[in-house]
Motif scaffolding. Structure first.
Motif, mmCIF file in Angstrom:
data_model
loop_
_atom_site.group_PDB
_atom_site.id
_atom_site.type_symbol
_atom_site.label_atom_id
_atom_site.label_comp_id
_atom_site.label_asym_id
_atom_site.label_seq_id
_atom_site.Cartn_x
_atom_site.Cartn_y
_atom_site.Cartn_z
ATOM 1 N N ALA A 136 0.850 -1.194 0.000
ATOM 2 C CA ALA A 136 0.000 0.000 0.000
ATOM 3 C C ALA A 136 0.883 1.240 0.000
ATOM 4 O O ALA A 136 2.098 1.178 0.199
ATOM 5 C CB ALA A 136 -0.923 -0.013 1.218
ATOM 6 N N THR A 137 0.233 2.372 -0.197
ATOM 7 C CA THR A 137 0.920 3.666 -0.175
ATOM 8 C C THR A 137 0.300 4.536 0.906
ATOM 9 O O THR A 137 -0.924 4.722 0.926
ATOM 10 C CB THR A 137 0.806 4.375 -1.535
ATOM 11 O OG1 THR A 137 1.389 3.550 -2.551
ATOM 12 C CG2 THR A 137 1.528 5.719 -1.504
ATOM 13 N N ARG B 106 4.840 7.178 0.959
ATOM 14 C CA ARG B 106 5.841 6.117 1.027
ATOM 15 C C ARG B 106 5.150 4.766 0.985
ATOM 16 O O ARG B 106 4.011 4.620 1.468
ATOM 17 C CB ARG B 106 6.688 6.228 2.292
ATOM 18 C CG ARG B 106 5.950 5.953 3.584
ATOM 19 C CD ARG B 106 6.921 6.025 4.750
ATOM 20 N NE ARG B 106 6.226 5.886 6.031
ATOM 21 C CZ ARG B 106 6.831 6.026 7.210
ATOM 22 N NH1 ARG B 106 8.116 6.303 7.260
ATOM 23 N NH2 ARG B 106 6.159 5.886 8.335
ATOM 24 N N PRO B 107 5.813 3.763 0.418
ATOM 25 C CA PRO B 107 5.200 2.434 0.371
ATOM 26 C C PRO B 107 5.233 1.772 1.741
ATOM 27 O O PRO B 107 6.197 1.937 2.502
ATOM 28 C CB PRO B 107 6.070 1.676 -0.634
ATOM 29 C CG PRO B 107 7.402 2.352 -0.552
ATOM 30 C CD PRO B 107 7.121 3.802 -0.268
ATOM 31 N N PRO C 143 17.261 -2.979 14.883
ATOM 32 C CA PRO C 143 17.479 -2.956 13.432
ATOM 33 C C PRO C 143 16.911 -4.161 12.697
ATOM 34 O O PRO C 143 16.757 -4.097 11.471
ATOM 35 C CB PRO C 143 19.012 -2.897 13.312
ATOM 36 C CG PRO C 143 19.530 -3.405 14.617
ATOM 37 C CD PRO C 143 18.527 -2.987 15.641
ATOM 38 N N ASN C 144 16.623 -5.243 13.406
ATOM 39 C CA ASN C 144 16.114 -6.446 12.747
ATOM 40 C C ASN C 144 14.658 -6.730 13.076
ATOM 41 O O ASN C 144 14.149 -7.810 12.753
ATOM 42 C CB ASN C 144 16.974 -7.651 13.117
ATOM 43 C CG ASN C 144 18.426 -7.459 12.762
ATOM 44 O OD1 ASN C 144 19.265 -7.302 13.639
ATOM 45 N ND2 ASN C 144 18.740 -7.425 11.478
ATOM 46 N N VAL C 145 13.985 -5.800 13.740
ATOM 47 C CA VAL C 145 12.546 -5.901 13.981
ATOM 48 C C VAL C 145 11.846 -5.007 12.973
ATOM 49 O O VAL C 145 12.157 -3.816 12.875
ATOM 50 C CB VAL C 145 12.184 -5.486 15.421
ATOM 51 C CG1 VAL C 145 10.674 -5.435 15.603
ATOM 52 C CG2 VAL C 145 12.800 -6.450 16.417
ATOM 53 N N ILE C 146 10.920 -5.550 12.212
ATOM 54 C CA ILE C 146 10.245 -4.771 11.181
ATOM 55 C C ILE C 146 9.521 -3.600 11.839
ATOM 56 O O ILE C 146 8.734 -3.778 12.770
ATOM 57 C CB ILE C 146 9.257 -5.664 10.384
ATOM 58 C CG1 ILE C 146 8.834 -4.980 9.103
ATOM 59 C CG2 ILE C 146 8.085 -6.082 11.219
ATOM 60 C CD1 ILE C 146 9.863 -5.054 8.025
ATOM 61 N N PRO C 147 9.798 -2.364 11.456
ATOM 62 C CA PRO C 147 9.150 -1.217 12.106
ATOM 63 C C PRO C 147 7.649 -1.183 11.826
ATOM 64 O O PRO C 147 7.208 -1.392 10.690
ATOM 65 C CB PRO C 147 9.861 -0.013 11.487
ATOM 66 C CG PRO C 147 11.126 -0.553 10.912
ATOM 67 C CD PRO C 147 10.818 -1.950 10.490
ATOM 68 N N ILE C 148 6.868 -0.927 12.864
ATOM 69 C CA ILE C 148 5.417 -0.783 12.751
ATOM 70 C C ILE C 148 5.088 0.700 12.824
ATOM 71 O O ILE C 148 5.494 1.394 13.758
ATOM 72 C CB ILE C 148 4.697 -1.570 13.861
ATOM 73 C CG1 ILE C 148 4.959 -3.071 13.664
ATOM 74 C CG2 ILE C 148 3.203 -1.283 13.860
ATOM 75 C CD1 ILE C 148 4.332 -3.944 14.721
ATOM 76 N N ARG D 219 6.759 -1.360 7.711
ATOM 77 C CA ARG D 219 7.691 -1.066 6.622
ATOM 78 C C ARG D 219 7.550 -2.086 5.496
ATOM 79 O O ARG D 219 7.428 -3.298 5.739
ATOM 80 C CB ARG D 219 9.124 -1.061 7.129
ATOM 81 C CG ARG D 219 10.178 -0.922 6.025
ATOM 82 C CD ARG D 219 11.579 -0.898 6.577
ATOM 83 N NE ARG D 219 11.816 0.319 7.358
ATOM 84 C CZ ARG D 219 12.936 0.565 8.030
ATOM 85 N NH1 ARG D 219 13.906 -0.341 8.034
ATOM 86 N NH2 ARG D 219 13.078 1.681 8.713
ATOM 87 N N PHE D 220 7.576 -1.596 4.272
ATOM 88 C CA PHE D 220 7.579 -2.474 3.106
ATOM 89 C C PHE D 220 9.024 -2.850 2.781
ATOM 90 O O PHE D 220 9.885 -1.977 2.630
ATOM 91 C CB PHE D 220 6.932 -1.772 1.912
ATOM 92 C CG PHE D 220 7.067 -2.538 0.625
ATOM 93 C CD1 PHE D 220 6.327 -3.689 0.402
ATOM 94 C CD2 PHE D 220 7.955 -2.120 -0.356
ATOM 95 C CE1 PHE D 220 6.465 -4.404 -0.775
ATOM 96 C CE2 PHE D 220 8.095 -2.826 -1.534
ATOM 97 C CZ PHE D 220 7.343 -3.977 -1.748
ATOM 98 N N VAL D 221 9.306 -4.129 2.712
ATOM 99 C CA VAL D 221 10.647 -4.642 2.442
ATOM 100 C C VAL D 221 10.671 -5.211 1.035
ATOM 101 O O VAL D 221 9.914 -6.153 0.722
ATOM 102 C CB VAL D 221 11.053 -5.720 3.468
ATOM 103 C CG1 VAL D 221 12.430 -6.274 3.133
ATOM 104 C CG2 VAL D 221 11.033 -5.155 4.875
#
Length: 558
Positions: A36-37, A43-44, A77-82, A97-99
């Motif tokens: 999504a945007t 930002r994606p 740094p290794n936890v996906i930011p919410i 975050r979109f990876v």
């Protein structure tokens, strides 16, 4: 499945809570993940939308938003930011975050079994992230390949960025309970679920370590630990099967890898590593190649030996053969030489054997002690060497029937015994020193008296704990304390927050104030004894008060 896919695709192009949904990234039993945007920030993002029945449950919705807020507060740094979480248009959503990359499952399907070095490079950051999640009071509960994201961009160190995603904040809507991370609820993927998770018991970070061990096995071998066709067979294998052994499918791996994976996948949580990072560190050490012996220098070529120089004088006759040994109480006369070998008495040569030097037994050790390590509940046996000589020590454990059972041998002055149950009493140990064939006297360990728990120092204690069977636990939060440890024991009052026979979990002041009280999960049998200890943060470490206040004990009736 086609109907579900069409329903998921039906949101493409719509706007949900300020996010324009662009495409479907993936779909599982607990929701759909979209690319999504974020319209305001341009930002994606990855937007997870949970099933509508969950949004209709107000109690679940409130707790979902609370757990999402805790997960969003993690900085690792290794936890996906919410970025955001909430309820909009009848849907529960989670924005993160979109990876741009792939998950570990896609990598395994494409590459097959991975090298030990790559497994540690990918799952080492995941272990660090899990430890951070556990420090925050959360349990992921769904460690599997699909929840490990690997970015496409290669960093300067040659590795790609790895993220842990999809925290266990979405539970089965048919399961009850007062909290999303409480006991009695099953969420996860069966092939990576711990025995306590399958049985619905209370979970902590060691349950995620079990899932990480299953994930390590999958990454090293290409297969899940217990490949069974029947679901009940998989459940039985997790509960009572032998630990997975990667070398059965990968004989090229060092044998020590089996022991490391078996410990992390132990059936009882107390037998696992203290942290996920400790597990991966042990795995990395087991995978390291053994040091190669240094080659010995080639001998320097020498010339031919010099010819013997004749010495003046007469030569002696050949030495007579030695007589056969005989008992000391029956002296024998030397055999008479024959005529050809007889020499004059004046020319005989007396041969006297030198007696071998007497070997002394090594000095025995002293001050043998056996103490239990709180981190993993194993027992460390230590002693003081009897001398500075380099000797080998043999350590034995006395069994209940009086026999001695060998624990191990070492050249150091300590050894760890992990074969004693965590809730068992510390047995008596015996240590002997060995030098060649000589052995010292056995020295037994001295029983260590149980130390009284020290009073809380520097941490204000929780006070005035009250409890009822139907109502919540109520107590007085001390000023400045935001976290506490709740300890429950069925038979008697807990001795301390580290009581090995008790069940404990951490709560936060924020949760307590939002809920208006703490309710024990239904899986806790009543009556039971409850105590609460204060906690405080020292950097990233959670420090628990070593004892309870006198008023912080209560009994929950039946």
């Amino acid at each position: 499945m086609p109907e579900q896919q069409s329903a998921a695709a039906g949101l493409v192009g719509h706007v949900v809570a300020g996010h324009r949904i662009d495409a479907v990234l993936g779909e599982g039993g607990m929701g759909v993940v979209y690319r999504a945007t974020h319209l305001r920030l341009h930002r994606p993002v990855a937007l997870k939308v949970l099933p509508p029945p969950l949004a209709a449950d107000q109690d679940y919705r409130r707790r979902f938003e609370r757990e999402a807020a805790i997960a969003a507060s993690l900085e690792h740094p290794n936890v996906i930011p919410i970025y955001d979480a909430g309820h909009a248009n009848g849907l529960l959503y989670l924005s993160m975050r979109f990876v741009d990359g792939e998950d570990l499952g896609a990598l395994l399907r494409r590459e097959g079994p991975l090298s030990g070095e790559l497994v540690c490079a990918v799952l080492g950051p995941v272990a660090d992230a899990l430890d951070a999640v556990h420090e925050a009071g959360l349990v992921h509960r769904d460690v599997k390949p699909g929840n490990v994201l690997i970015a496409r961009t290669v960093r300067p160190n040659g590795h790609r960025q790895v993220y842990l995603c999809d925290f266990g904040i979405a539970k089965n809507p048919t399961s009850g309970g007062p909290d999303l991370t409480s006991a009695g609820q099953y969420i996860g993927t069966l092939q990576y679920s711990s025995p306590e998770q399958i049985e619905g018991r209370w979970l902590d970070g060691r349950s995620d370590q079990y899932g990480l061990a299953c994930l390590v096995y999958r990454a090293l071998t290409g297969q899940v630990p217990y490949p069974r066709d029947d679901t009940s067979a998989v459940i039985y294998a997790h509960l009572a099967g032998s630990p997975p052994r990667p070398t059965e499918l990968r004989p090229d791996l060092p044998p020590a890898v089996d022991g490391v994976v078996a410990r992390a996948a132990a059936k009882h949580p107390d037998h696992r590593f203290p942290t996920c990072s400790a597990f991966v560190a042990a795995l990395r050490a087991a995978l390291a190649p053994a040091p190669r012996p240094r080659p010995r220098p080639a001998p320097v070529p020498q010339g031919p030996p010099p010819a013997p120089v004749p010495r003046p004088g007469r030569s002696l006759p050949p030495t007579l053969p030695l007589p056969s040994p005989s008992p000391p109480d029956r002296p024998t006369r030397p055999a008479e030489p024959d005529e050809a070998s007889r020499v004059p008495a004046a020319e005989t040569v007396a041969v006297q054997e030198a007696e071998p030097p007497a070997r002394l037994a090594p000095a025995p050790p002293s001050d043998v002690r056996a103490e239990r390590i709180e981190a993993d509940r194993s027992i460390t046996v230590t002693w003081t060497p009897g001398s500075a000589a380099q000797v080998e020590y043999k350590v034995s454990r006395r069994t209940p029937d009086g026999r001695w059972q060998v624990v191990g041998r070492t050249a150091a002055n300590s050894i760890v015994d992990g074969a004693v149950a965590p809730d068992a009493a510390i047995p008596v140990y015996g240590v002997v020193a060995r030098l060649g064939t000589e052995v010292s006297d056995l020295v037994e360990s001295v029983a260590q008296p149980a130390a009284a728990p020290p009073a809380p120092v520097g941490i204000p204690p929780v006070r005035n704990l009250t409890a009822t069977a139907a109502g919540p636990l109520l107590f007085e939060w001390p000023a400045g304390v935001t976290e506490a440890m709740v300890v429950v024991r069925a038979d008697r009052a807990p001795e301390s927050p580290a009581d090995p026979a008790a069940t404990a979990w951490k709560i936060t002041n924020m949760r307590y104030q939002l809920d208006g009280g703490l309710r024990l999960p239904p899986s806790v049998p009543r009556p039971c004894h409850v105590a609460v200890a204060s906690c405080e943060r020292a950097g990233t470490t959670l420090v628990v008060a070593p004892a309870f206040d006198a008023s912080a004990h209560a009994v929950v009736p039946r």
